[in-house]
Design a protein around this motif. Sequence first.
Motif, PDB file in Angstrom:
ATOM      1  N   ASP A 122       0.828  -1.213   0.000  1.00 13.45           N
ATOM      2  CA  ASP A 122       0.000   0.000   0.000  1.00 13.45           C
ATOM      3  C   ASP A 122       0.863   1.265   0.000  1.00 13.45           C
ATOM      4  N   SER A 123       1.815   1.296  -0.942  1.00 16.83           N
ATOM      5  CA  SER A 123       2.690   2.459  -1.105  1.00 16.83           C
ATOM      6  C   SER A 123       2.434   3.099  -2.464  1.00 16.83           C
ATOM      7  N   SER A 124       2.245   4.393  -2.499  1.00 12.68           N
ATOM      8  CA  SER A 124       1.973   5.092  -3.760  1.00 12.68           C
ATOM      9  C   SER A 124       3.190   5.033  -4.681  1.00 12.68           C
ATOM     10  N   PHE A 125       2.937   4.832  -5.971  1.00 11.46           N
ATOM     11  CA  PHE A 125       4.057   4.798  -6.920  1.00 11.46           C
ATOM     12  C   PHE A 125       3.610   5.243  -8.299  1.00 11.46           C
ATOM     13  N   VAL A 126       4.596   5.597  -9.104  1.00 19.63           N
ATOM     14  CA  VAL A 126       4.436   5.907 -10.522  1.00 19.63           C
ATOM     15  C   VAL A 126       5.422   5.028 -11.272  1.00 19.63           C
ATOM     16  N   THR A 127       4.967   4.289 -12.270  1.00 26.61           N
ATOM     17  CA  THR A 127       5.899   3.473 -13.048  1.00 26.61           C
ATOM     18  C   THR A 127       6.648   4.369 -14.030  1.00 26.61           C
ATOM     19  N   GLU A 145      15.478  12.046  -1.011  1.00 34.65           N
ATOM     20  CA  GLU A 145      15.118  10.741  -0.457  1.00 34.65           C
ATOM     21  C   GLU A 145      14.732   9.722  -1.526  1.00 34.65           C
ATOM     22  N   GLY A 146      14.739  10.151  -2.788  1.00 40.17           N
ATOM     23  CA  GLY A 146      14.445   9.223  -3.870  1.00 40.17           C
ATOM     24  C   GLY A 146      12.996   9.169  -4.299  1.00 40.17           C
ATOM     25  N   TYR A 147      12.150   9.984  -3.678  1.00 43.36           N
ATOM     26  CA  TYR A 147      10.739  10.021  -4.071  1.00 43.36           C
ATOM     27  C   TYR A 147      10.519  11.051  -5.182  1.00 43.36           C
ATOM     28  N   ILE A 148       9.417  10.879  -5.916  1.00 38.13           N
ATOM     29  CA  ILE A 148       9.084  11.803  -7.003  1.00 38.13           C
ATOM     30  C   ILE A 148       8.991  13.233  -6.471  1.00 38.13           C
ATOM     31  N   LYS A 149       9.626  14.162  -7.200  1.00 38.76           N
ATOM     32  CA  LYS A 149       9.549  15.579  -6.853  1.00 38.76           C
ATOM     33  C   LYS A 149       8.735  16.348  -7.884  1.00 38.76           C
ATOM     34  N   GLU A 150       9.099  16.197  -9.165  1.00 46.61           N
ATOM     35  CA  GLU A 150       8.381  16.846 -10.269  1.00 46.61           C
ATOM     36  C   GLU A 150       7.853  15.776 -11.210  1.00 46.61           C
ATOM     37  N   LEU A 151       6.707  16.073 -11.830  1.00 49.86           N
ATOM     38  CA  LEU A 151       6.074  15.086 -12.717  1.00 49.86           C
ATOM     39  C   LEU A 151       5.211  15.817 -13.729  1.00 49.86           C
ATOM     40  N   SER A 152       5.768  16.092 -14.900  1.00 48.06           N
ATOM     41  CA  SER A 152       5.005  16.807 -15.929  1.00 48.06           C
ATOM     42  C   SER A 152       5.745  16.743 -17.257  1.00 48.06           C
ATOM     43  N   LYS A 153       5.095  17.231 -18.298  1.00 48.55           N
ATOM     44  CA  LYS A 153       5.723  17.283 -19.620  1.00 48.55           C
ATOM     45  C   LYS A 153       6.754  18.399 -19.707  1.00 48.55           C
ATOM     46  N   THR A 154       6.713  19.356 -18.784  1.00 45.44           N
ATOM     47  CA  THR A 154       7.602  20.509 -18.849  1.00 45.44           C
ATOM     48  C   THR A 154       8.831  20.366 -17.948  1.00 45.44           C
ATOM     49  N   ILE A 193      -0.966  14.850  -8.804  1.00 40.64           N
ATOM     50  CA  ILE A 193       0.074  14.162  -8.034  1.00 40.64           C
ATOM     51  C   ILE A 193       1.124  15.161  -7.571  1.00 40.64           C
ATOM     52  N   GLU A 194       1.564  16.034  -8.471  1.00 40.27           N
ATOM     53  CA  GLU A 194       2.561  17.045  -8.113  1.00 40.27           C
ATOM     54  C   GLU A 194       2.101  17.907  -6.944  1.00 40.27           C
ATOM     55  N   LEU A 195       0.852  18.353  -7.002  1.00 37.69           N
ATOM     56  CA  LEU A 195       0.339  19.221  -5.934  1.00 37.69           C
ATOM     57  C   LEU A 195       0.213  18.461  -4.616  1.00 37.69           C
ATOM     58  N   ALA A 196      -0.179  17.196  -4.679  1.00 39.28           N
ATOM     59  CA  ALA A 196      -0.275  16.399  -3.452  1.00 39.28           C
ATOM     60  C   ALA A 196       1.107  16.185  -2.845  1.00 39.28           C
ATOM     61  N   ILE A 197       2.121  16.069  -3.694  1.00 40.39           N
ATOM     62  CA  ILE A 197       3.495  15.955  -3.208  1.00 40.39           C
ATOM     63  C   ILE A 197       3.929  17.271  -2.552  1.00 40.39           C
ATOM     64  N   GLU A 198       3.662  18.386  -3.238  1.00 39.47           N
ATOM     65  CA  GLU A 198       4.101  19.699  -2.761  1.00 39.47           C
ATOM     66  C   GLU A 198       3.352  20.138  -1.502  1.00 39.47           C
ATOM     67  N   GLN A 199       2.037  19.978  -1.514  1.00 43.82           N
ATOM     68  CA  GLN A 199       1.212  20.591  -0.476  1.00 43.82           C
ATOM     69  C   GLN A 199       0.789  19.627   0.631  1.00 43.82           C
ATOM     70  N   LEU A 203       4.253  10.873  -0.478  1.00 40.39           N
ATOM     71  CA  LEU A 203       5.481  10.218  -0.923  1.00 40.39           C
ATOM     72  C   LEU A 203       5.142   9.243  -2.040  1.00 40.39           C
ATOM     73  N   VAL A 204       5.739   9.478  -3.202  1.00 40.09           N
ATOM     74  CA  VAL A 204       5.454   8.666  -4.382  1.00 40.09           C
ATOM     75  C   VAL A 204       6.758   8.081  -4.906  1.00 40.09           C
TER      76      VAL A 204
END
Length: 230
Positions: A122-127, A145-154, A193-199, A203-204
């Motif tokens: 039950d850990s969030s992830f992005v392939t 820490e190795g978790y996703i920080k940014e996630l977008s086309k830009t 996902i980005e906003l949930a990480i930031e705000q 942890l993804v």
Amino acid sequence: MTTQVVILAAGMGTRLGRSLPKSLTELNDGRTIMQQQFDNIHHAFGKKVKITVVVGYKLEHIIEAFPDADFVFNEQYDQTNTSKSLMRALAASSNGGVLWMNGDVVFDPEVLVRAAKVVATDSSFVTVNTDKVSDEEVKYTVGAEGYIKELSKTVTGGLGEAVGINYVSSSDKAALLRQLGRVDDQDYFERGIELAIEQDGMLVEPMNISDFYAVEVDFAEDLERANLFV
């Protein structure tokens, strides 16, 4: 708890130039893209897994092809992007985490076998695929820490591409759902996902599947490439 899987298939898929929903595009082995996804899901999670398909464009064709699935409707499919389709699916889901995928990804069955092991924790992830980083694809970076920080086309300096198969944990789902409701109608779900990480401090993990094939079919050449694997 029964694994919940969502397939996002509400869009019109105009870039591929087909009259039917893109997920119903036939592959060389005679299956449609969505049938390959269903087979892969059952291979990894068994026949009792709950599969929900978000439909919109020409939805009756998908419903007819997969009568045993559950369906969530994005009635604004022609005005919204994947963020709002995923928002509807998460809102309709039962307690627990949700695995979801774009309805146009053709991928190795072993991708979900690997994913199932992380879903079990039950850990969030992005392939992700670290073999290539194309400008037009969704890219990612990680923090210290190795978790996703940014996630977008830009994203600049991306470490790889997001494949379009992801999981949100039971504890992160409410935050992601809230952020999906806040993003613009034309945003992809990755913005939520980005906003949930930031705000929200979500942890993804980036789950690397570079050793398997996974092709997101947007154009005719993508379909040709996917057909080399099936």
